[in-house]
Motif scaffolding. Structure first.
Motif, PDB file in Angstrom:
ATOM      1  N   LEU A 290       0.676  -1.159  -0.122  1.00  0.00           N
ATOM      2  CA  LEU A 290       0.126  -0.065   0.157  1.00  0.00           C
ATOM      3  C   LEU A 290       0.705   1.310  -0.153  1.00  0.00           C
ATOM      4  CD1 LEU A 290      -2.660  -0.931   2.488  1.00  0.00           C
ATOM      5  CD2 LEU A 290      -2.822  -1.180   0.104  1.00  0.00           C
ATOM      6  N   GLY A 291       2.107   1.260   0.056  1.00  0.00           N
ATOM      7  CA  GLY A 291       3.211   2.183   0.149  1.00  0.00           C
ATOM      8  C   GLY A 291       3.354   2.833   1.550  1.00  0.00           C
ATOM      9  N   GLU A 292       3.116   1.903   2.339  1.00  0.00           N
ATOM     10  CA  GLU A 292       3.173   2.420   3.923  1.00  0.00           C
ATOM     11  C   GLU A 292       4.713   1.963   4.013  1.00  0.00           C
ATOM     12  OE1 GLU A 292      -1.103   2.047   5.516  1.00  0.00           O
ATOM     13  OE2 GLU A 292       0.437   0.748   6.233  1.00  0.00           O
ATOM     14  N   CYS A 293       5.314   2.817   4.894  1.00  0.00           N
ATOM     15  CA  CYS A 293       6.715   2.411   5.289  1.00  0.00           C
ATOM     16  C   CYS A 293       6.987   2.206   6.737  1.00  0.00           C
ATOM     17  CB  CYS A 293       7.662   3.822   5.033  1.00  0.00           C
ATOM     18  SG  CYS A 293       7.724   3.961   3.301  1.00  0.00           S
ATOM     19  N   TRP A 294       7.954   1.581   7.273  1.00  0.00           N
ATOM     20  CA  TRP A 294       8.123   1.198   8.631  1.00  0.00           C
ATOM     21  C   TRP A 294       8.298   2.497   9.535  1.00  0.00           C
ATOM     22  CZ3 TRP A 294       7.082  -3.441  10.416  1.00  0.00           C
ATOM     23  CH2 TRP A 294       7.205  -4.495   9.614  1.00  0.00           C
ATOM     24  N   HIS A 295       7.556   2.271  10.278  1.00  0.00           N
ATOM     25  CA  HIS A 295       7.800   3.502  11.407  1.00  0.00           C
ATOM     26  C   HIS A 295       7.868   2.918  12.587  1.00  0.00           C
ATOM     27  CE1 HIS A 295       6.063   6.915  13.609  1.00  0.00           C
ATOM     28  NE2 HIS A 295       6.376   7.536  12.687  1.00  0.00           N
ATOM     29  N   TRP A 296       8.427   4.003  13.626  1.00  0.00           N
ATOM     30  CA  TRP A 296       8.782   3.448  14.904  1.00  0.00           C
ATOM     31  C   TRP A 296       7.635   2.816  15.857  1.00  0.00           C
ATOM     32  CZ3 TRP A 296       6.025   5.695  18.946  1.00  0.00           C
ATOM     33  CH2 TRP A 296       5.382   7.164  18.248  1.00  0.00           C
ATOM     34  N   LYS A 297       6.746   3.061  15.531  1.00  0.00           N
ATOM     35  CA  LYS A 297       5.403   2.543  16.337  1.00  0.00           C
ATOM     36  C   LYS A 297       5.191   0.990  15.906  1.00  0.00           C
ATOM     37  CE  LYS A 297       2.726   6.677  16.578  1.00  0.00           C
ATOM     38  NZ  LYS A 297       1.427   7.493  16.309  1.00  0.00           N
ATOM     39  N   ASP A 298       5.748   0.549  14.669  1.00  0.00           N
ATOM     40  CA  ASP A 298       5.809  -0.615  14.352  1.00  0.00           C
ATOM     41  C   ASP A 298       6.790  -1.623  15.083  1.00  0.00           C
ATOM     42  OD1 ASP A 298       3.470   0.036  12.407  1.00  0.00           O
ATOM     43  OD2 ASP A 298       5.173   0.590  11.259  1.00  0.00           O
ATOM     44  N   PHE A 299       7.969  -1.057  15.683  1.00  0.00           N
ATOM     45  CA  PHE A 299       8.844  -1.899  16.237  1.00  0.00           C
ATOM     46  C   PHE A 299       8.615  -2.341  17.501  1.00  0.00           C
ATOM     47  CE2 PHE A 299      10.702   0.226  12.750  1.00  0.00           C
ATOM     48  CZ  PHE A 299      11.626  -0.738  12.364  1.00  0.00           C
ATOM     49  N   ASP A 300       9.090  -3.534  18.209  1.00  0.00           N
ATOM     50  CA  ASP A 300       8.999  -3.852  19.596  1.00  0.00           C
ATOM     51  C   ASP A 300       9.710  -5.195  19.631  1.00  0.00           C
ATOM     52  OD1 ASP A 300       7.963  -4.578  21.893  1.00  0.00           O
ATOM     53  OD2 ASP A 300       5.832  -5.026  21.439  1.00  0.00           O
ATOM     54  N   VAL A 301      10.100  -5.484  20.736  1.00  0.00           N
ATOM     55  CA  VAL A 301      10.989  -6.805  21.115  1.00  0.00           C
ATOM     56  C   VAL A 301      10.227  -7.692  21.025  1.00  0.00           C
ATOM     57  CG1 VAL A 301      12.419  -7.738  22.982  1.00  0.00           C
ATOM     58  CG2 VAL A 301      12.289  -5.431  22.501  1.00  0.00           C
ATOM     59  N   GLY A 302      10.652  -8.842  20.210  1.00  0.00           N
ATOM     60  CA  GLY A 302       9.833 -10.081  19.918  1.00  0.00           C
ATOM     61  C   GLY A 302       8.848 -10.058  18.809  1.00  0.00           C
ATOM     62  N   LYS A 303       9.359  -9.092  17.780  1.00  0.00           N
ATOM     63  CA  LYS A 303       8.310  -9.105  16.816  1.00  0.00           C
ATOM     64  C   LYS A 303       9.151  -9.266  15.466  1.00  0.00           C
ATOM     65  CE  LYS A 303       5.118  -5.723  14.611  1.00  0.00           C
ATOM     66  NZ  LYS A 303       4.344  -4.494  14.847  1.00  0.00           N
ATOM     67  N   ASP A 304       8.233  -9.682  14.306  1.00  0.00           N
ATOM     68  CA  ASP A 304       8.815 -10.110  13.176  1.00  0.00           C
ATOM     69  C   ASP A 304       8.578  -8.759  12.399  1.00  0.00           C
ATOM     70  OD1 ASP A 304       9.443 -12.594  14.035  1.00  0.00           O
ATOM     71  OD2 ASP A 304       7.443 -13.309  12.997  1.00  0.00           O
ATOM     72  N   ILE A 305      10.183  -8.526  11.636  1.00  0.00           N
ATOM     73  CA  ILE A 305       9.927  -7.260  10.787  1.00  0.00           C
ATOM     74  C   ILE A 305      10.440  -7.648   9.526  1.00  0.00           C
ATOM     75  CG2 ILE A 305      10.908  -5.062  10.171  1.00  0.00           C
ATOM     76  CD1 ILE A 305       9.430  -5.116  12.848  1.00  0.00           C
ATOM     77  N   CYS A 306       9.547  -7.726   8.389  1.00  0.00           N
ATOM     78  CA  CYS A 306       9.777  -7.993   7.003  1.00  0.00           C
ATOM     79  C   CYS A 306      10.437  -7.112   6.320  1.00  0.00           C
ATOM     80  CB  CYS A 306       8.572  -8.704   6.607  1.00  0.00           C
ATOM     81  SG  CYS A 306       8.855  -9.414   4.540  1.00  0.00           S
ATOM     82  N   ILE A 307      11.485  -7.263   5.783  1.00  0.00           N
ATOM     83  CA  ILE A 307      12.310  -6.095   5.019  1.00  0.00           C
ATOM     84  C   ILE A 307      12.684  -6.631   3.746  1.00  0.00           C
ATOM     85  CG2 ILE A 307      13.901  -4.546   4.832  1.00  0.00           C
ATOM     86  CD1 ILE A 307      14.177  -4.431   7.793  1.00  0.00           C
ATOM     87  N   TYR A 308      12.157  -6.479   2.524  1.00  0.00           N
ATOM     88  CA  TYR A 308      12.315  -6.912   1.289  1.00  0.00           C
ATOM     89  C   TYR A 308      12.277  -8.532   1.269  1.00  0.00           C
ATOM     90  CZ  TYR A 308      14.055  -2.219   0.386  1.00  0.00           C
ATOM     91  OH  TYR A 308      14.122  -0.870   0.099  1.00  0.00           O
TER      92      TYR A 308
END
Length: 213
Positions: A155-173
């Motif tokens: 949708l064109g949204e980018c990662w923001h600091w609100k999306d980060f947390d300890v124990g969370k999966d971050i999908c990058i490319y």
């Protein structure tokens, strides 16, 4: 003053019985505060006539502007506007994460755990991924993702600091990074701002699969 005589030059005389000539104060104290005194008295505390009272009474406190007498009060200077990129300059959120790298044609292992650092820059909301270099590791290490705004979805949204947390999966490319801890600055900043609820827990390195105790 000689009572009964017309007010003509030469017909006014000083009262010989008058001994006090002080002027009454225009302020009175009440419970430690000063208030204007509406009681008008002449010099020495004598009564004044009707003509004197017409000019001696104070001005209406509602219509009276104190600035006409005491001058305008200087307004406080406006606070300096600090842009957000200046306020958050050189302030980063540092998360420790890992991802599983598949290993092919090797009967001893199916995947390899690689630990990386997710660095989020608060000044411009950019993100970079770096893997600490290990001498003689035989792996291509260092900067894995160039600093920039990383898209989060289609949708064109980018990662923001609100999306980060300890124990969370971050999908990058297409590569999934699982966060396991953060540095002290990130932890204190998130606790003070109540950004992350789970960031207050101590880092748990045992969450890395295959970690050596």
């Amino acid at each position: 003053m000689a009572w009964g005589l017309p007010k003509l030059p030469g017909l006014t005389f000083a009262d010989p019985t008058k001994t006090q000539y002080h002027v009454r104060s225009s302020l009175r104290y009440y419970q430690g505060h000063r208030f204007p005194d509406t009681l008008v008295r002449g010099s020495g505390g004598t009564d004044t006539d009707v003509d004197s009272n017409a000019f001696a009474l104070p001005e209406d406190s509602v219509n009276y502007d104190p600035s006409l007498t005491y001058g305008r009060v200087k307004q406080a200077a406006l606070p300096a506007v600090v842009p957000h990129w200046v306020h958050y300059d050189k302030r980063c959120l540092n998360f420790t994460a890992f991802f599983k790298q598949p290993v092919y044609d090797n009967p001893d292992e199916n995947y390899r755990i690689r630990v990386v650092n997710l660095v989020y820059f608060l000044e411009d909301d950019t993100l970079t991924v770096m893997e600490p270099r290990v001498r003689n590791s035989g792996l291509w290490q260092g900067r894995m993702v160039k600093r920039g705004k990383i898209p989060k979805n289609n949708l064109g949204e980018c990662w923001h600091w609100k999306d980060f947390d300890v124990g969370k999966d971050i999908c990058i490319y297409g590569k999934v990074f699982h966060t396991i801890s953060c540095d002290l600055f990130t932890k204190v900043l998130h606790i003070c701002q109540t950004w992350l609820g789970e960031c207050s827990r101590p880092p748990n390195q045992s969450t890395v699969p295959g970690a050596i105790e």
